[in-house]
Design an enzyme around this catalytic site. Structure first.
Site, PDB file in Angstrom:
ATOM      1  N   SER A 150      28.422  37.973  43.319  1.00 36.56           N
ATOM      2  CA  SER A 150      28.953  37.505  44.602  1.00 36.56           C
ATOM      3  C   SER A 150      27.884  36.768  45.404  1.00 36.56           C
ATOM      4  O   SER A 150      26.701  37.081  45.310  1.00 36.56           O
ATOM      5  CB  SER A 150      29.440  38.715  45.404  1.00 36.56           C
ATOM      6  OG  SER A 150      29.632  38.380  46.760  1.00 36.56           O
TER       7      SER A 150
ATOM      8  N   TYR B  43      31.286  31.616  48.417  1.00 38.77           N
ATOM      9  CA  TYR B  43      32.017  31.475  49.675  1.00 38.77           C
ATOM     10  C   TYR B  43      31.486  30.208  50.314  1.00 38.77           C
ATOM     11  O   TYR B  43      30.266  30.011  50.382  1.00 38.77           O
ATOM     12  CB  TYR B  43      31.726  32.652  50.611  1.00 38.77           C
ATOM     13  CG  TYR B  43      32.464  33.928  50.291  1.00 38.77           C
ATOM     14  CD1 TYR B  43      33.842  33.943  50.165  1.00 38.77           C
ATOM     15  CD2 TYR B  43      31.769  35.127  50.150  1.00 38.77           C
ATOM     16  CE1 TYR B  43      34.522  35.130  49.894  1.00 38.77           C
ATOM     17  CE2 TYR B  43      32.455  36.312  49.886  1.00 38.77           C
ATOM     18  CZ  TYR B  43      33.827  36.301  49.765  1.00 38.77           C
ATOM     19  OH  TYR B  43      34.498  37.473  49.505  1.00 38.77           O
TER      20      TYR B  43
ATOM     21  N   THR C 134      35.956  31.268  45.993  1.00 40.48           N
ATOM     22  CA  THR C 134      36.951  32.149  46.615  1.00 40.48           C
ATOM     23  C   THR C 134      37.594  31.456  47.804  1.00 40.48           C
ATOM     24  O   THR C 134      36.900  31.008  48.725  1.00 40.48           O
ATOM     25  CB  THR C 134      36.276  33.473  47.040  1.00 40.48           C
ATOM     26  OG1 THR C 134      35.719  34.060  45.864  1.00 40.48           O
ATOM     27  CG2 THR C 134      37.274  34.424  47.672  1.00 40.48           C
TER      28      THR C 134
ATOM     29  N   LYS D 123      39.653  31.238  43.162  1.00 43.28           N
ATOM     30  CA  LYS D 123      40.077  32.649  43.216  1.00 43.28           C
ATOM     31  C   LYS D 123      40.736  32.946  44.559  1.00 43.28           C
ATOM     32  O   LYS D 123      40.160  32.663  45.609  1.00 43.28           O
ATOM     33  CB  LYS D 123      38.857  33.559  43.026  1.00 43.28           C
ATOM     34  CG  LYS D 123      39.109  35.038  43.270  1.00 43.28           C
ATOM     35  CD  LYS D 123      37.882  35.848  42.893  1.00 43.28           C
ATOM     36  CE  LYS D 123      38.026  37.316  43.188  1.00 43.28           C
ATOM     37  NZ  LYS D 123      37.970  37.641  44.619  1.00 43.28           N
TER      38      LYS D 123
ATOM     39  N   HIS E  53      42.682  39.328  46.875  1.00 38.79           N
ATOM     40  CA  HIS E  53      41.382  39.894  47.246  1.00 38.79           C
ATOM     41  C   HIS E  53      41.434  41.436  47.201  1.00 38.79           C
ATOM     42  O   HIS E  53      40.837  42.112  48.043  1.00 38.79           O
ATOM     43  CB  HIS E  53      40.975  39.410  48.652  1.00 38.79           C
ATOM     44  CG  HIS E  53      39.494  39.193  48.812  1.00 38.79           C
ATOM     45  ND1 HIS E  53      38.898  37.962  48.709  1.00 38.79           N
ATOM     46  CD2 HIS E  53      38.480  40.051  49.081  1.00 38.79           C
ATOM     47  CE1 HIS E  53      37.592  38.065  48.926  1.00 38.79           C
ATOM     48  NE2 HIS E  53      37.306  39.333  49.141  1.00 38.79           N
TER      49      HIS E  53
HETATM   50  C1  FNR Z   1      35.715  42.395  46.871  1.00 41.34           C
HETATM   51  N1  FNR Z   1      36.182  41.147  46.494  1.00 41.34           N
HETATM   52  C2  FNR Z   1      35.357  40.049  46.630  1.00 41.34           C
HETATM   53  N2  FNR Z   1      35.781  38.823  46.206  1.00 41.34           N
HETATM   54  C3  FNR Z   1      34.967  37.748  46.281  1.00 41.34           C
HETATM   55  O1  FNR Z   1      35.376  36.673  45.881  1.00 41.34           O
HETATM   56  N3  FNR Z   1      33.709  37.876  46.801  1.00 41.34           N
HETATM   57  C4  FNR Z   1      33.212  39.052  47.255  1.00 41.34           C
HETATM   58  O2  FNR Z   1      32.066  39.135  47.711  1.00 41.34           O
HETATM   59  C5  FNR Z   1      34.077  40.185  47.210  1.00 41.34           C
HETATM   60  N4  FNR Z   1      33.666  41.397  47.672  1.00 41.34           N
HETATM   61  C6  FNR Z   1      34.437  42.502  47.469  1.00 41.34           C
HETATM   62  C7  FNR Z   1      33.952  43.759  47.844  1.00 41.34           C
HETATM   63  C8  FNR Z   1      34.697  44.893  47.577  1.00 41.34           C
HETATM   64  C9  FNR Z   1      34.148  46.248  47.940  1.00 41.34           C
HETATM   65  C10 FNR Z   1      35.963  44.797  46.927  1.00 41.34           C
HETATM   66  C11 FNR Z   1      36.767  46.016  46.581  1.00 41.34           C
HETATM   67  C12 FNR Z   1      36.450  43.549  46.617  1.00 41.34           C
HETATM   68  C13 FNR Z   1      37.479  41.018  45.796  1.00 41.34           C
HETATM   69  C14 FNR Z   1      37.291  41.242  44.286  1.00 41.34           C
HETATM   70  O3  FNR Z   1      36.556  40.203  43.723  1.00 41.34           O
HETATM   71  C15 FNR Z   1      38.623  41.329  43.554  1.00 41.34           C
HETATM   72  O4  FNR Z   1      39.434  40.243  43.897  1.00 41.34           O
HETATM   73  C16 FNR Z   1      39.382  42.625  43.824  1.00 41.34           C
HETATM   74  O5  FNR Z   1      38.489  43.716  43.917  1.00 41.34           O
HETATM   75  C17 FNR Z   1      40.381  42.903  42.712  1.00 41.34           C
HETATM   76  O6  FNR Z   1      41.114  44.050  42.957  1.00 41.34           O
HETATM   77  P1  FNR Z   1      40.778  45.486  42.304  1.00 41.34           P
HETATM   78  O7  FNR Z   1      40.404  45.269  40.855  1.00 41.34           O
HETATM   79  O8  FNR Z   1      39.630  46.032  43.100  1.00 41.34           O
HETATM   80  O9  FNR Z   1      42.037  46.225  42.492  1.00 41.34           O
END
Ligand code: FNR
Length: 385
Positions: free
Chosen positions: A111, A134, A160, A258, A282
């Site tokens: 990330s 981002y 994203t 995404k 997300h």
């Molecule tokens: C995320 N997600 C996320 N997405 C992204 O593009 N950049 C990021 O920095 C983050 N940070 C992040 C932190 C935490 C704690 C979570 C739980 C999620 C979203 C992540 O990439 C993904 O889309 C989801 O977590 C998918 O869902 P599940 O597998 O957690 O159910």
């Protein structure tokens, strides 16, 4: 040869362990979602509701779970989703997870707001990993990030698009990650003291706990709050489809968008030349009223699956869920929380064990559904009755 399985092995096993190991505010940061967490729940429930066909007396002597993802051969069509601050749940967490992903033969995604910088992840795991971006207002900073990602061997960029502003996550606001002031600080300190293992392993030995990829952009920032303030001011909600062209001009590798949840947006993604999309909300952390990603997958896959690589994330908790996603039209999945729980509960070995379980479950699902190749999984494996 598939590795041996033993407890803990499933996403739920690791979640329970993570809850015991992490300070409450950190567990809630990972576990929680936006609003009343209805979309978060729907992501999981809608996967559970999908039914598969059991088929028998098919030759399933040689089942192969491997498949390409973004042009990369993977041992199963799954990647570790980008997770901000993952390095807070285990010492130098992203480096550990990248090593585990490399060992399991699947891509790791770093990330923008990870703890470990690109170079550290690169040093930890020789395989090319993915970088998530981002968009920041400071395009010079974005260009520098993209250059560093390229130099670190990243060839797939996950851009994203579903976070023009951060969603309303009440668990974080109550006395969690986002809470400010003396009282929440005291509550958090007590939560940390209740987890001495985490305190020693991560808070003391895991330093620096900063946004590793942004350190150059925020000189002088000494703690995460200073970084957070900078990042919050830098998220650029004015980004539109036109900016993808700009991004294309600065990124020579593959580009995945995404956070697509709408057929019209999926078509626009194809029109701007994205190499792939991730159908995602997300992980239920943004708009707590949108549909689960798995319920949106079939229509999006039908509309653009022939023109671009369609991946999905949100609620994938097992290899059977992965099979379901493929049957519904995805070419692969991302998992988020499951790998972070495993990292919190067992470090690199935990993530390796989780990935081994997912692969075993996928292989079993394929065997019992009577299909030997990933490319042959499709709607015909769904129970439509
Ligand atoms: C995320 N997600 C996320 N997405 C992204 O593009 N950049 C990021 O920095 C983050 N940070 C992040 C932190 C935490 C704690 C979570 C739980 C999620 C979203 C992540 O990439 C993904 O889309 C989801 O977590 C998918 O869902 P599940 O597998 O957690 O159910």
């Amino acid at each position: 040869m598939l590795p041996e399985l033993r407890y803990p092995s499933t996403a739920q096993d690791w979640r329970r362990l993570a809850e015991r190991r992490l300070p409450r505010f950190l567990f809630d940061y990972v576990d929680g979602g936006a609003g009343d967490e209805r979309t978060l729940a729907a992501n999981v429930e809608d996967f559970a509701a999908v039914r598969l066909r059991q088929r028998v007396l098919v030759d399933v002597d040689r089942v192969d779970t491997s498949a390409p993802l973004a042009g990369q051969r993977c041992s199963l069509p799954l990647a570790l989703a980008p997770i901000g601050l993952a390095g807070m749940v285990a010492r130098r967490g992203e480096a550990q997870a990248a090593r585990a992903a490399h060992a399991a033969g699947v891509p790791f995604t770093l990330s923008t707001v990870g703890i470990c910088p690109l170079a550290e992840v690169r040093a930890a795991a020789p395989a090319p990993f993915w970088f998530q971006l981002y968009m920041l207002r400071d395009r010079g900073a974005v260009r520098a990030l993209l250059d560093r990602a390229w130099d670190a061997g990243c060839r797939t960029l996950v851009f994203t698009v579903d976070l023009p502003l951060t969603g309303m996550r009440h668990r974080d606001i109550r006395h969690g990650m986002a809470a400010q002031g003396a009282r929440p600080a005291l509550i958090k300190a007590l939560q940390v003291l209740a987890r001495p293992g985490w305190l020693a392993d991560v808070a003391v030995q895991g330093k620096p706990l900063l946004f590793g990829n942004l350190a150059e952009q925020v000189p002088g920032a000494r703690d995460l709050n200073a970084f957070k303030a900078w990042v919050d001011a830098q998220f650029d909600p004015s980004v539109t489809w036109k900016d993808i062209e700009w991004l294309r001009g600065h990124w020579k590798g593959r580009l995945l968008l995404k956070g697509i949840l709408d057929v019209e947006d999926a078509r626009s993604a194809v029109a701007v030349g994205a190499d792939g999309i991730v159908v995602s909300n997300h992980g239920g952390r943004q708009l707590d009223a949108v549909a689960s990603s798995v319920s949106k997958l079939p229509a999006i896959a039908r509309a653009v699956g022939g023109q671009t690589e369609v991946l999905v994330d949100g609620g994938v908790r097992s290899g059977v869920d992965l099979f379901k996603a493929l049957a519904l039209g995805a070419r692969g999945v991302l998992i988020g929380r499951p790998w972070v729980w495993a990292l919190a509960g067992g470090g690199e070995a935990g993530v390796r064990s989780l990935l081994a379980t997912l692969q075993r479950e996928l292989l079993l699902a394929m065997t019992l559904a009577g299909v030997t190749r990933i490319a042959d999984i499709g709607p015909g494996h769904l129970d439509a009755d």
